[in-house]
Design a protein around this motif. Structure first.
Motif, PDB file in Angstrom:
ATOM      1  N   VAL A   1       0.846  -1.205   0.000  1.00 39.73           N
ATOM      2  CA  VAL A   1       0.000   0.000   0.000  1.00 39.73           C
ATOM      3  C   VAL A   1       0.884   1.259   0.000  1.00 39.73           C
ATOM      4  N   LEU A   2       1.925   1.254   0.850  1.00 39.65           N
ATOM      5  CA  LEU A   2       2.807   2.427   0.915  1.00 39.65           C
ATOM      6  C   LEU A   2       3.506   2.667  -0.430  1.00 39.65           C
ATOM      7  N   ASP A   3       3.919   1.566  -1.059  1.00 38.26           N
ATOM      8  CA  ASP A   3       4.596   1.661  -2.350  1.00 38.26           C
ATOM      9  C   ASP A   3       3.648   2.227  -3.413  1.00 38.26           C
ATOM     10  N   MET A   4       2.399   1.754  -3.412  1.00 34.61           N
ATOM     11  CA  MET A   4       1.421   2.245  -4.394  1.00 34.61           C
ATOM     12  C   MET A   4       1.097   3.721  -4.129  1.00 34.61           C
ATOM     13  N   ALA A   5       0.980   4.093  -2.835  1.00 37.33           N
ATOM     14  CA  ALA A   5       0.667   5.487  -2.491  1.00 37.33           C
ATOM     15  C   ALA A   5       1.789   6.405  -2.989  1.00 37.33           C
TER      16      ALA A   5
END
Ligand code: IPE
Ligand code: IPE
Ligand code: MG
Length: 307
Positions: free
Chosen positions: A163-167
């Motif tokens: 999720v952090l990578d996509m954000a």
């Protein structure tokens, strides 16, 4: 002697039955009960993990015999970092030796087995990180079968990192938030080069009925077939393994029966004039499924469920 004969007969019987049906493409294993095994024998605890590592080797042979494409083993969880330092050091040492053995083992190369670690491997001691890199580098071009080693692994952490990578990508304009779907999420999980496909069967030894933060996304919540059994990991036998495969096969048969029942119910609920609409719906759903075949398993599965 008598029991050996019966055991071998039972093993042959189960193998014959299992070969008549589809076998899982991806098996994930929670290798639990190593310390309890050692306690029962009255030996030092990490000796239980050493015996367990021998079971792992046998299981890889059984997976190979059955044509299992991917095997994922839970070697060390993020929660396991809270164990005392001596125990952690002993476990890391055993894993390191096993990785070096895998590298030298001719079976690794004959089978063209790609070995990958998934998890927060940067948290591991340097010598273990080096051993991981050696075996990953030596096997990175192999595409025969895959051994995924979940080490310093936690399923929630894996999803959070994705999720952090996509954000970050959305902020940088590299990804549109509207484009995020199951296959995009799968690509952002720990892949180490190639996405880890959905799990077909999870096996847990040692008597506990839980999945301990293991592959929550790839196991589709915990929707894949699951086999929980009492033997401690060092004493897990081939017949236990074959029984687990049978559980997967029964589950698949049930799934197929439920899908055909649903189609029959749907047809029965339709009047004659509406049948043409139903045929259109089915044609459309099958078209979507065929399109999804080019993408990740997660997409494939959810589309099939819609049918
Ligand atoms: C699982 O065996 C392997 C690791 C966690 C490294 P355990 O060490 O949890 O053994 P038990 O379950 O306490 O017997
Ligand atoms: C699960 O076993 C993790 C591994 C096999 C590496 P644990 O013994 O750590 O799990 P819990 O504590 O019983 O959930
Ligand atoms: Mg345990």
């Amino acid at each position: 002697m008598f029991f050996d004969v019966i055991y071998r007969g039972y093993e042959r019987l189960l193998t014959g039955e299992i070969r008549k049906h589809h076998t899982p493409d991806h098996i994930a294993v929670i290798m639990d009960g190593n310390r309890r095994y050692a306690d029962r024998l009255g030996i030092i605890r990490h000796q239980g993990h050493t015996y367990g590592a021998k079971t792992t080797e046998r299981v890889l042979d059984w997976c190979w015999e059955l044509g299992v494409k991917q095997t994922t083993i839970y070697a060390f969880s993020t929660e396991n970092f809270s164990r005392n330092e001596d125990e952690r050091a002993a476990i890391f040492d055993i894993i390191k030796k096993k990785l070096d053995e895998l590298l030298r083992d001719p079976r690794t190369h004959e089978r063209r087995m790609r070995v990958r670690a998934i998890g927060e491997t940067h948290l591991l001691p340097d010598d273990l990180q080096d051993a991981i890199k050696r075996v990953e580098d030596a096997t990175c071009s192999y595409e025969g079968i895959y051994l995924n080693i979940a080490i310093a692994y936690g399923g929630q952490r894996e999803i959070l990192d994705a999720v952090l990578d996509m954000a970050r990508k959305v902020r940088a304009g590299e990804l549109r938030a509207d484009d995020v779907d199951e296959s995009i999420i799968s690509e952002h999980l720990y892949t180490n080069g190639v996405a880890i496909p959905d799990v077909d069967l999870i096996i847990r030894t040692g008597g506990n009925i839980r999945t301990s933060n293991f592959l929550p996304w790839q196991a589709n919540g915990s929707e894949c077939a699951a086999y929980f059994c009492a033997p401690f990991w060092p004493e897990f036998r081939k017949i236990d393994f074959l029984r687990a495969i049978r559980v997967y096969q029964v589950r698949e048969q049930e799934r197929k029966r439920a899908a055909s029942r649903r189609i029959v119910d749907l047809l029965a609920a339709c009047g004659h004039a509406e049948l043409e609409d139903v045929a259109d719906h089915v044609r459309h759903a099958i078209g979507k499924r065929d399109m999804a075949n080019g993408y990740g398993g997660a997409v494939r599965k959810s589309h099939v469920n819609q049918i």
